[in-house]
Design a protein around this motif. Structure first.
Motif, mmCIF file in Angstrom:
data_model
loop_
_atom_site.group_PDB
_atom_site.id
_atom_site.type_symbol
_atom_site.label_atom_id
_atom_site.label_comp_id
_atom_site.label_asym_id
_atom_site.label_seq_id
_atom_site.Cartn_x
_atom_site.Cartn_y
_atom_site.Cartn_z
ATOM 1 N N LEU A 54 6.977 5.391 -0.824
ATOM 2 C CA LEU A 54 6.893 4.070 -0.577
ATOM 3 C C LEU A 54 6.940 3.203 -1.686
ATOM 4 N N PRO A 55 7.611 2.038 -1.927
ATOM 5 C CA PRO A 55 7.556 1.155 -3.077
ATOM 6 C C PRO A 55 6.133 0.864 -3.211
ATOM 7 N N ALA A 56 5.698 0.693 -4.401
ATOM 8 C CA ALA A 56 4.373 0.100 -5.090
ATOM 9 C C ALA A 56 3.634 -1.107 -4.279
ATOM 10 N N THR A 57 4.859 -1.910 -4.238
ATOM 11 C CA THR A 57 4.595 -3.377 -3.824
ATOM 12 C C THR A 57 4.424 -3.338 -2.446
ATOM 13 N N LEU A 58 4.840 -2.540 -1.627
ATOM 14 C CA LEU A 58 4.560 -2.460 -0.104
ATOM 15 C C LEU A 58 3.242 -1.708 0.198
ATOM 16 N N ILE A 59 2.822 -0.824 -0.672
ATOM 17 C CA ILE A 59 1.702 0.390 -0.185
ATOM 18 C C ILE A 59 0.738 -0.445 0.516
ATOM 19 N N SER A 60 0.187 -1.652 -0.202
ATOM 20 C CA SER A 60 -1.078 -2.076 0.250
ATOM 21 C C SER A 60 -0.938 -2.570 1.519
ATOM 22 N N ASP A 61 0.036 -3.584 1.776
ATOM 23 C CA ASP A 61 0.288 -4.201 3.123
ATOM 24 C C ASP A 61 0.509 -3.185 4.113
ATOM 25 N N VAL A 62 1.265 -2.084 3.884
ATOM 26 C CA VAL A 62 1.506 -1.212 5.001
ATOM 27 C C VAL A 62 0.411 -0.469 5.275
ATOM 28 N N ALA A 63 -0.526 -0.025 4.457
ATOM 29 C CA ALA A 63 -1.712 0.844 4.717
ATOM 30 C C ALA A 63 -2.635 -0.033 5.544
ATOM 31 N N ARG A 64 -2.929 -1.412 5.117
ATOM 32 C CA ARG A 64 -3.934 -2.174 5.922
ATOM 33 C C ARG A 64 -3.131 -2.581 7.203
ATOM 34 N N GLY A 65 -1.891 -2.595 7.470
ATOM 35 C CA GLY A 65 -1.412 -2.862 8.632
ATOM 36 C C GLY A 65 -1.670 -1.697 9.416
ATOM 37 N N THR A 66 -1.447 -0.588 8.989
ATOM 38 C CA THR A 66 -1.613 0.820 9.769
ATOM 39 C C THR A 66 -3.166 0.814 10.222
ATOM 40 N N LEU A 67 -4.186 0.471 9.479
ATOM 41 C CA LEU A 67 -5.607 0.637 9.774
ATOM 42 C C LEU A 67 -6.163 -0.722 10.340
ATOM 43 N N ALA A 68 -5.232 -1.355 10.905
ATOM 44 C CA ALA A 68 -5.713 -2.843 11.278
ATOM 45 C C ALA A 68 -7.023 -2.784 12.223
ATOM 46 N N GLU A 69 -7.027 -1.609 12.926
ATOM 47 C CA GLU A 69 -7.877 -1.432 14.156
ATOM 48 C C GLU A 69 -9.316 -1.027 13.320
ATOM 49 N N LEU A 70 -9.287 -0.243 12.523
ATOM 50 C CA LEU A 70 -10.346 0.115 11.598
ATOM 51 C C LEU A 70 -10.947 -1.308 11.062
ATOM 52 N N LYS A 71 -10.155 -2.095 10.428
ATOM 53 C CA LYS A 71 -10.565 -3.324 9.747
ATOM 54 C C LYS A 71 -11.071 -4.232 10.675
ATOM 55 N N PHE A 72 -10.668 -4.296 11.898
ATOM 56 C CA PHE A 72 -11.139 -5.166 12.838
ATOM 57 C C PHE A 72 -12.703 -4.671 13.464
ATOM 58 N N LYS A 73 -12.927 -3.271 13.382
ATOM 59 C CA LYS A 73 -14.045 -2.950 13.737
ATOM 60 C C LYS A 73 -14.991 -3.258 12.653
ATOM 61 N N ARG A 74 -14.613 -3.037 11.414
ATOM 62 C CA ARG A 74 -15.576 -3.496 10.221
ATOM 63 C C ARG A 74 -15.797 -4.819 10.265
ATOM 64 N N ASP A 75 -14.848 -5.723 10.541
ATOM 65 C CA ASP A 75 -15.091 -7.198 10.543
ATOM 66 C C ASP A 75 -15.918 -7.485 11.676
ATOM 67 N N LEU A 76 -15.954 -6.933 12.807
ATOM 68 C CA LEU A 76 -16.547 -7.171 14.018
ATOM 69 C C LEU A 76 -18.213 -6.811 13.714
ATOM 70 N N ALA A 77 -18.251 -5.752 12.996
ATOM 71 C CA ALA A 77 -19.596 -5.122 12.668
ATOM 72 C C ALA A 77 -20.208 -6.040 11.637
ATOM 73 N N GLU A 78 -19.478 -6.556 10.612
ATOM 74 C CA GLU A 78 -20.068 -7.725 9.802
ATOM 75 C C GLU A 78 -20.611 -8.864 10.250
ATOM 76 N N SER A 79 -19.898 -9.332 11.598
ATOM 77 C CA SER A 79 -20.116 -10.449 12.027
ATOM 78 C C SER A 79 -21.221 -10.293 12.923
ATOM 79 N N LEU A 80 -21.542 -9.102 13.365
ATOM 80 C CA LEU A 80 -22.647 -8.975 14.343
ATOM 81 C C LEU A 80 -23.872 -9.004 13.554
#
Length: 108
Positions: A54-80
């Protein structure tokens, strides 16, 4: 509000404050665990996408999009965790206010 009621309110707040360190510890541990899980998964996803060409310019966005649920759980834990910390401060302020009222009533 008489001295007996104020003293009872102070005891109530002090009892609630007793559980705060334990709750903060639990929330901090959950936040750290969620952060670790997200970062490990993100690293693995980035490496996988890089290996797939995958082109290097897209990797970061695609990876974060794929892991959106884990990021949500992390952000929720931080907020709590932050919420528990703010609740602690509110209880401390309430206790301080009640103690001031108690002193003033006692002096009267």
């Amino acid at each position: 509000m008489d001295l007996f009621d104020i003293a009872a309110a102070i005891r109530n707040v002090a009892t609630r404050l007793d559980g705060v360190p334990r709750e903060l510890h639990v929330q901090a541990k959950e936040y750290a665990s969620a952060e670790r899980e997200y970062r490990i998964a993100l690293r693995q996803e980035i490496l996988k996408l890089r290996a797939e060409g995958l082109p290097a310019t897209l990797i970061s966005d695609v990876a974060r999009g794929t892991l959106a649920e884990l990021k949500f759980k992390r952000d929720l834990a931080e907020s709590l965790f932050k919420s528990a910390s703010e609740s602690s401060k509110a209880l401390q302020a309430e206790l301080s206010g009640l103690q001031s009222i108690y002193r003033r009533q006692d002096e009267a």
